[in-house]
Write a protein that holds these residues in place. Structure first.
Motif, PDB file in Angstrom:
ATOM      1  N   THR A  75       0.845  -1.196   0.000  1.00  0.00           N
ATOM      2  CA  THR A  75       0.000   0.000   0.000  1.00  0.00           C
ATOM      3  C   THR A  75       0.876   1.241   0.000  1.00  0.00           C
ATOM      4  O   THR A  75       2.022   1.231   0.492  1.00  0.00           O
ATOM      5  CB  THR A  75      -0.938   0.027   1.216  1.00  0.00           C
ATOM      6  OG1 THR A  75      -0.164  -0.061   2.418  1.00  0.00           O
ATOM      7  CG2 THR A  75      -1.931  -1.132   1.159  1.00  0.00           C
ATOM      8  N   SER A  76       0.306   2.335  -0.536  1.00  0.00           N
ATOM      9  CA  SER A  76       1.045   3.594  -0.601  1.00  0.00           C
ATOM     10  C   SER A  76       0.082   4.761  -0.512  1.00  0.00           C
ATOM     11  O   SER A  76      -1.027   4.715  -1.066  1.00  0.00           O
ATOM     12  CB  SER A  76       1.837   3.675  -1.909  1.00  0.00           C
ATOM     13  OG  SER A  76       2.387   4.973  -2.094  1.00  0.00           O
ATOM     14  N   SER A  77       0.536   5.840   0.152  1.00  0.00           N
ATOM     15  CA  SER A  77      -0.255   7.065   0.209  1.00  0.00           C
ATOM     16  C   SER A  77      -0.140   7.881  -1.072  1.00  0.00           C
ATOM     17  O   SER A  77      -0.875   8.840  -1.269  1.00  0.00           O
ATOM     18  CB  SER A  77       0.197   7.924   1.393  1.00  0.00           C
ATOM     19  OG  SER A  77       1.551   8.322   1.217  1.00  0.00           O
ATOM     20  N   GLY A  78       0.790   7.502  -1.928  1.00  0.00           N
ATOM     21  CA  GLY A  78       0.950   8.155  -3.221  1.00  0.00           C
ATOM     22  C   GLY A  78       0.741   7.164  -4.346  1.00  0.00           C
ATOM     23  O   GLY A  78      -0.299   6.506  -4.431  1.00  0.00           O
ATOM     24  N   ASP A  79       1.752   7.027  -5.219  1.00  0.00           N
ATOM     25  CA  ASP A  79       1.713   6.054  -6.307  1.00  0.00           C
ATOM     26  C   ASP A  79       2.447   4.775  -5.908  1.00  0.00           C
ATOM     27  O   ASP A  79       3.331   4.797  -5.057  1.00  0.00           O
ATOM     28  CB  ASP A  79       2.386   6.622  -7.566  1.00  0.00           C
ATOM     29  CG  ASP A  79       1.655   7.831  -8.134  1.00  0.00           C
ATOM     30  OD1 ASP A  79       0.418   7.881  -8.012  1.00  0.00           O
ATOM     31  OD2 ASP A  79       2.339   8.722  -8.689  1.00  0.00           O
ATOM     32  N   ASN A 101      -3.046   7.042  -5.159  1.00  0.00           N
ATOM     33  CA  ASN A 101      -3.122   7.667  -6.481  1.00  0.00           C
ATOM     34  C   ASN A 101      -3.135   6.595  -7.570  1.00  0.00           C
ATOM     35  O   ASN A 101      -4.133   5.952  -7.781  1.00  0.00           O
ATOM     36  CB  ASN A 101      -1.976   8.666  -6.660  1.00  0.00           C
ATOM     37  CG  ASN A 101      -2.102   9.853  -5.722  1.00  0.00           C
ATOM     38  OD1 ASN A 101      -3.205  10.305  -5.419  1.00  0.00           O
ATOM     39  ND2 ASN A 101      -0.968  10.354  -5.237  1.00  0.00           N
ATOM     40  N   SER A 102      -2.007   6.361  -8.256  1.00  0.00           N
ATOM     41  CA  SER A 102      -1.979   5.455  -9.407  1.00  0.00           C
ATOM     42  C   SER A 102      -1.022   4.291  -9.201  1.00  0.00           C
ATOM     43  O   SER A 102      -0.141   4.332  -8.337  1.00  0.00           O
ATOM     44  CB  SER A 102      -1.560   6.228 -10.667  1.00  0.00           C
ATOM     45  OG  SER A 102      -2.500   7.220 -11.006  1.00  0.00           O
ATOM     46  N   ALA A 121      -6.468   1.598  -7.453  1.00  0.00           N
ATOM     47  CA  ALA A 121      -5.913   2.948  -7.484  1.00  0.00           C
ATOM     48  C   ALA A 121      -7.044   3.893  -7.097  1.00  0.00           C
ATOM     49  O   ALA A 121      -7.984   4.092  -7.878  1.00  0.00           O
ATOM     50  CB  ALA A 121      -5.363   3.277  -8.864  1.00  0.00           C
ATOM     51  N   ASN A 122      -6.964   4.469  -5.918  1.00  0.00           N
ATOM     52  CA  ASN A 122      -8.116   5.185  -5.370  1.00  0.00           C
ATOM     53  C   ASN A 122      -8.404   6.513  -6.047  1.00  0.00           C
ATOM     54  O   ASN A 122      -9.562   6.950  -6.099  1.00  0.00           O
ATOM     55  CB  ASN A 122      -7.919   5.405  -3.860  1.00  0.00           C
ATOM     56  CG  ASN A 122      -7.928   4.103  -3.086  1.00  0.00           C
ATOM     57  OD1 ASN A 122      -8.638   3.160  -3.433  1.00  0.00           O
ATOM     58  ND2 ASN A 122      -7.123   4.024  -2.030  1.00  0.00           N
ATOM     59  N   ASN A 123      -7.366   7.187  -6.558  1.00  0.00           N
ATOM     60  CA  ASN A 123      -7.574   8.497  -7.164  1.00  0.00           C
ATOM     61  C   ASN A 123      -6.787   8.678  -8.466  1.00  0.00           C
ATOM     62  O   ASN A 123      -6.459   9.803  -8.836  1.00  0.00           O
ATOM     63  CB  ASN A 123      -7.170   9.607  -6.181  1.00  0.00           C
ATOM     64  CG  ASN A 123      -8.086   9.668  -4.975  1.00  0.00           C
ATOM     65  OD1 ASN A 123      -9.234  10.079  -5.077  1.00  0.00           O
ATOM     66  ND2 ASN A 123      -7.569   9.228  -3.830  1.00  0.00           N
ATOM     67  N   GLY A 124      -6.529   7.582  -9.161  1.00  0.00           N
ATOM     68  CA  GLY A 124      -5.738   7.683 -10.373  1.00  0.00           C
ATOM     69  C   GLY A 124      -6.041   6.568 -11.340  1.00  0.00           C
ATOM     70  O   GLY A 124      -7.176   6.106 -11.457  1.00  0.00           O
ATOM     71  N   THR A 125      -4.997   6.096 -12.023  1.00  0.00           N
ATOM     72  CA  THR A 125      -5.152   5.076 -13.045  1.00  0.00           C
ATOM     73  C   THR A 125      -4.364   3.826 -12.676  1.00  0.00           C
ATOM     74  O   THR A 125      -3.444   3.858 -11.849  1.00  0.00           O
ATOM     75  CB  THR A 125      -4.665   5.572 -14.415  1.00  0.00           C
ATOM     76  OG1 THR A 125      -3.236   5.757 -14.374  1.00  0.00           O
ATOM     77  CG2 THR A 125      -5.338   6.885 -14.786  1.00  0.00           C
ATOM     78  N   ILE A 126      -4.730   2.728 -13.316  1.00  0.00           N
ATOM     79  CA  ILE A 126      -3.937   1.500 -13.281  1.00  0.00           C
ATOM     80  C   ILE A 126      -3.320   1.353 -14.667  1.00  0.00           C
ATOM     81  O   ILE A 126      -4.036   1.185 -15.655  1.00  0.00           O
ATOM     82  CB  ILE A 126      -4.805   0.283 -12.938  1.00  0.00           C
ATOM     83  CG1 ILE A 126      -5.373   0.411 -11.520  1.00  0.00           C
ATOM     84  CG2 ILE A 126      -3.998  -1.006 -13.068  1.00  0.00           C
ATOM     85  CD1 ILE A 126      -6.371  -0.662 -11.157  1.00  0.00           C
ATOM     86  N   GLY A 127      -1.993   1.449 -14.744  1.00  0.00           N
ATOM     87  CA  GLY A 127      -1.357   1.541 -16.043  1.00  0.00           C
ATOM     88  C   GLY A 127      -1.581   2.917 -16.634  1.00  0.00           C
ATOM     89  O   GLY A 127      -2.140   3.820 -15.995  1.00  0.00           O
ATOM     90  N   ARG A 142     -10.018  -8.248  -8.114  1.00  0.00           N
ATOM     91  CA  ARG A 142     -10.502  -6.871  -8.041  1.00  0.00           C
ATOM     92  C   ARG A 142      -9.655  -5.975  -8.937  1.00  0.00           C
ATOM     93  O   ARG A 142      -8.423  -6.045  -8.928  1.00  0.00           O
ATOM     94  CB  ARG A 142     -10.468  -6.347  -6.611  1.00  0.00           C
ATOM     95  CG  ARG A 142     -11.006  -4.924  -6.464  1.00  0.00           C
ATOM     96  CD  ARG A 142     -11.083  -4.516  -4.999  1.00  0.00           C
ATOM     97  NE  ARG A 142     -11.573  -3.154  -4.832  1.00  0.00           N
ATOM     98  CZ  ARG A 142     -12.864  -2.810  -4.849  1.00  0.00           C
ATOM     99  NH1 ARG A 142     -13.783  -3.747  -5.024  1.00  0.00           N
ATOM    100  NH2 ARG A 142     -13.237  -1.554  -4.686  1.00  0.00           N
ATOM    101  N   LEU A 143     -10.333  -5.117  -9.689  1.00  0.00           N
ATOM    102  CA  LEU A 143      -9.677  -4.173 -10.589  1.00  0.00           C
ATOM    103  C   LEU A 143     -10.452  -2.866 -10.488  1.00  0.00           C
ATOM    104  O   LEU A 143     -11.580  -2.759 -10.978  1.00  0.00           O
ATOM    105  CB  LEU A 143      -9.705  -4.728 -12.014  1.00  0.00           C
ATOM    106  CG  LEU A 143      -8.937  -3.989 -13.100  1.00  0.00           C
ATOM    107  CD1 LEU A 143      -7.464  -3.876 -12.743  1.00  0.00           C
ATOM    108  CD2 LEU A 143      -9.103  -4.708 -14.435  1.00  0.00           C
ATOM    109  N   SER A 144      -9.850  -1.850  -9.841  1.00  0.00           N
ATOM    110  CA  SER A 144     -10.609  -0.646  -9.519  1.00  0.00           C
ATOM    111  C   SER A 144      -9.747   0.602  -9.686  1.00  0.00           C
ATOM    112  O   SER A 144      -8.673   0.710  -9.086  1.00  0.00           O
ATOM    113  CB  SER A 144     -11.122  -0.730  -8.071  1.00  0.00           C
ATOM    114  OG  SER A 144     -11.773   0.463  -7.692  1.00  0.00           O
ATOM    115  N   ALA A 145     -10.238   1.539 -10.502  1.00  0.00           N
ATOM    116  CA  ALA A 145      -9.566   2.829 -10.682  1.00  0.00           C
ATOM    117  C   ALA A 145     -10.591   3.828 -11.188  1.00  0.00           C
ATOM    118  O   ALA A 145     -11.410   3.498 -12.056  1.00  0.00           O
ATOM    119  CB  ALA A 145      -8.405   2.712 -11.662  1.00  0.00           C
ATOM    120  N   PRO A 146     -10.561   5.080 -10.699  1.00  0.00           N
ATOM    121  CA  PRO A 146     -11.585   6.040 -11.098  1.00  0.00           C
ATOM    122  C   PRO A 146     -11.346   6.715 -12.441  1.00  0.00           C
ATOM    123  O   PRO A 146     -12.290   7.235 -13.044  1.00  0.00           O
ATOM    124  CB  PRO A 146     -11.554   7.074  -9.966  1.00  0.00           C
ATOM    125  CG  PRO A 146     -10.146   7.026  -9.470  1.00  0.00           C
ATOM    126  CD  PRO A 146      -9.710   5.597  -9.611  1.00  0.00           C
TER     127      PRO A 146
END
Length: 393
Positions: A75-79, A101-102, A121-127, A142-146
């Motif tokens: 886990t990370s608070s950033g990327d 983020n991503s 990725a809570n606030n970014g992209t995956i890839g 699970r695959l989740s990104a906004p």
């Protein structure tokens, strides 16, 4: 085992970090190993017989190498950044990557191998558009990104348990021939850009963040897929800009639906919340269990389900449709099955002698054809297309 005995303090601060546990875990499920590793080489963590639990609470988490034998959580608070041609390999349990983020491959040639993979990725992209994440997995639970997802599966089928995308593109590429893209459920918005030779997508829901849900569906090489089944629901608009498949079943609970370009090799079934359209290029006869039957003669065609009406528009050939429906502004009096009966009834005289009798009537009556026999007049410029080869009426 490598454990953080002080639950309140930062365990490790470093420019570069290598962790190895021969017979146990690195960190624990209830006590992750906190770290702040800021150098470009990032972290290498190996626990071939255990799990790995690492958190980067104040910075990006750079992963250079991961080897795990059990469920592992990063886990990370950033990327979360895959660096230095990273290799992430998990031989048991679930490999979990969760970034605030991503989750990105910044080296350009990283690889993830896992029995089961969870990416969030809570606030970014995956890839990214520039570089999708490459992986070989059995399942992706699970695959989740906004704001966008970009994945390439190189190890066979891509099996996704739950998919979430808030906006942007969902680019899924299954590289191996004859492999499958399988999605059990999902909530999505934006553009679905999918390439696989076979697809089975179930319980897909349009989230409604964007007015239109958009699809482009082709094979792994960008041509005609073999089997494609997509079941979805939308309270807004759905648009298939391009769909190419030998056999397709596009089952929608939606009112406003359009297909800009469809190429069917054998058969296709398309539904919205009021009707079903069956496309048959195999000349197998009428299928009156469907509301409308078309054929495209292996050519691309468009298909629009006009919202809030019993009407479709299409560039395909019309074989049959229910009496309550209108195709290209024509009523069912002009479906092919009705036209054949009408034309035969209105022709007077032996049909084989029509041309000779018209040119040289002699003692025979000139063949008369009722002017309304075809009744193909419309109040607009649309046309009704009829195949000349189809004989099983």
């Amino acid at each position: 085992f490598i454990l953080d005995e002080d639950g309140g303090a930062r365990a490790i601060e470093a420019l570069e970090l290598d962790l190895v546990s021969g017979n146990g875990d690195i960190g624990a499920t209830d006590n992750t190993l906190d770290m702040d590793v800021v150098g470009p080489q990032g972290v290498s963590a190996q626990a071939e017989n255990g799990g790995i639990y690492i958190d980067s609470p104040d910075s990006d988490l750079r992963l250079r190498n991961v080897t795990a034998g059990d469920t592992s959580v990063f886990t990370s608070s950033g990327d979360i950044l895959l660096v230095q041609s990273a290799e992430l390999r998990s031989t048991g349990g679930t490999l979990v990557l969760e970034a605030e983020n991503s989750i990105l491959d910044v080296s350009g040639d990283s690889m993830i191998e896992a029995v089961d993979l969870s990416l969030q990725a809570n606030n970014g992209t995956i890839g990214s558009v520039e570089r999708s994440l490459h992986m070989a997995t059995e399942t992706i639970s699970r695959l989740s990104a906004p704001t966008g997802i970009y994945l390439t599966e190189v190890g066979g089928d891509m099996n996704i348990g739950h998919l979430y995308n808030g906006t942007g593109d969902v680019v899924l590429h299954v590289a191996e021939p004859d492999a499958w893209l399988n999605i059990s459920e999902g909530v999505v918005d934006g553009k679905m850009l999918w390439n696989a030779d076979n697809m089975l997508v179930e319980n897909l829901v349009h989230g409604g963040n964007e007015e239109e849900l958009y699809f482009e569906v082709t094979s792994s090489s960008g041509g005609m897929a073999d089997d494609v089944t997509i079941s979805y629901q939308s309270d807004n608009k759905v648009r298939f800009a391009n769909l190419e498949a030998k056999r397709a079943r596009i089952l929608g609970d939606v009112n406003d639906l359009r297909f800009d370009r469809v190429l069917i090799g054998e058969t296709g079934l398309f539904t919205n919340d009021t009707t079903s359209v069956f496309v048959d290029n195999t000349n197998s006869g009428l299928h009156k269990q469907y509301t409308i039957q078309l054929t495209s003669q292996d050519a691309p065609f468009f298909l629009t389900f006009v919202p809030d009406s019993h009407k479709i528009l299409t560039g395909a050939y019309v074989l049959y449709y229910d009496e309550e429906w209108i195709v290209n502004s024509f009523s069912t009096e002009n479906s092919l099955s009705r036209l054949v009966e009408k034309d035969l009834a209105y022709l007077r005289g032996p049909i084989p002698d029509v041309v000779d009798q018209a040119r040289q009537p002699d003692d025979s009556d000139i063949v008369e054809i009722d002017e309304d026999a075809l009744n193909l007049h419309s109040d607009d410029d649309t046309q009704l297309f009829l195949p000349l080869f189809w004989s099983d009426i």
